[in-house]
Scaffold this active site. Sequence first.
Site, PDB file in Angstrom:
ATOM      1  N   GLU A 116       0.746  -1.239   0.066  1.00  0.00           N
ATOM      2  CA  GLU A 116       0.121   0.127   0.086  1.00  0.00           C
ATOM      3  C   GLU A 116       0.911   1.407   0.110  1.00  0.00           C
ATOM      4  OE1 GLU A 116      -3.082  -0.502  -0.679  1.00  0.00           O
ATOM      5  OE2 GLU A 116      -3.616  -2.392   0.306  1.00  0.00           O
ATOM      6  N   HIS A 139      -2.514   2.274   8.262  1.00  0.00           N
ATOM      7  CA  HIS A 139      -3.760   1.807   7.867  1.00  0.00           C
ATOM      8  C   HIS A 139      -3.752   0.486   8.510  1.00  0.00           C
ATOM      9  CE1 HIS A 139      -6.242  -0.610   5.010  1.00  0.00           C
ATOM     10  NE2 HIS A 139      -5.263  -1.481   4.854  1.00  0.00           N
ATOM     11  N   GLU A 169     -16.931  12.090  22.919  1.00  0.00           N
ATOM     12  CA  GLU A 169     -15.795  12.682  22.545  1.00  0.00           C
ATOM     13  C   GLU A 169     -15.499  12.837  20.950  1.00  0.00           C
ATOM     14  OE1 GLU A 169     -12.510  12.399  25.164  1.00  0.00           O
ATOM     15  OE2 GLU A 169     -13.895  13.524  26.458  1.00  0.00           O
ATOM     16  N   HIS A 210     -12.737  -2.778   3.736  1.00  0.00           N
ATOM     17  CA  HIS A 210     -11.583  -3.376   3.829  1.00  0.00           C
ATOM     18  C   HIS A 210     -10.913  -2.848   5.260  1.00  0.00           C
ATOM     19  CE1 HIS A 210      -7.201  -3.645   1.843  1.00  0.00           C
ATOM     20  NE2 HIS A 210      -7.368  -3.453   3.329  1.00  0.00           N
TER      21      HIS A 210
END
Length: 275
Positions: A116, A139, A169, A210
């Site tokens: 990636e 990721h 929050e 994903h």
Amino acid sequence: MKNILDAPFIRQMCATTGNMYRLGWDERNGGNISLLLDECEVSPYLDIRHILRTIPLGFDASGLAGKFFLVTGTGKYFKNVEHDPANNLGLLRISNDGKKAELLWGYSDGGKFTSEFPAHLMSHRARLAVDPQNRVIMHTHPTYTLAMNYVHPLEERSFTHTLWQMCTECIVVFPDGVGVLPWMLCGTTSIGEATAKKMAEFRLVIWGMHGIYGAGRTLDEAFGLIETVEKAAQVYMLTAHLPRINTIRDEELIALAEHFGVTCRRDFLGSPEQD
Ligand code: 13P
Ligand code: ZN
């Protein structure tokens, strides 16, 4: 030269990947992290003129030429990083023509950077344009965030609004909201370009069915953003099948943003199901 295994950036990367693994976010080789480093951070530990290997990037990273990154390796398991950082991490510099990675340390079994890396480098470029202090792209595959992808519309306005409603929050931590991409083929330059486009607007981007991307000035900031989304998604998944009798209303979300002095995406407030 000092021992690189003692460098704060290696120690922090080991701690972060270990924590993410133990949270169950990074099964097998799932997830990847890149950390932008300054030359002055790297040079006490490495002779930066000594290139071990040159690895083609397969895309154009010219805007990042000369920059140093600590990057998790492709196919490597987050659970193993802390026990063998030299094999599971690599420290590299982007070549002057922006087409290659110059490996200075790591990937000791002959490995290379995450598949990636296009999404990481393009996202770094996009975030640096918005925030010159951004250093981290992260990721991962957090369980409840992923589960929520299957039962909630994959649309950034309503997805963000739902998350904001799940924990008080949330709107303070990510007032800029969450960008959402549909399912796309991963490991490609096209998902990298799409991610970077979203990163111009958001520090968090969902990759439909994903996982998620987070950006920040530190590993803790990127981790904390994702952790907060994941907590909200967990609350959503624990309650989505039950009748909802209470909710945090929009005027309360606005009060939170005002009290904590953050500018939230006002256009993400309001949803058909709330009013
Ligand atoms: P890498 O092992 O190449 O980093 O890939 C893991 C992943 O999460 C793909 O999206
Ligand atoms: Zn992934």
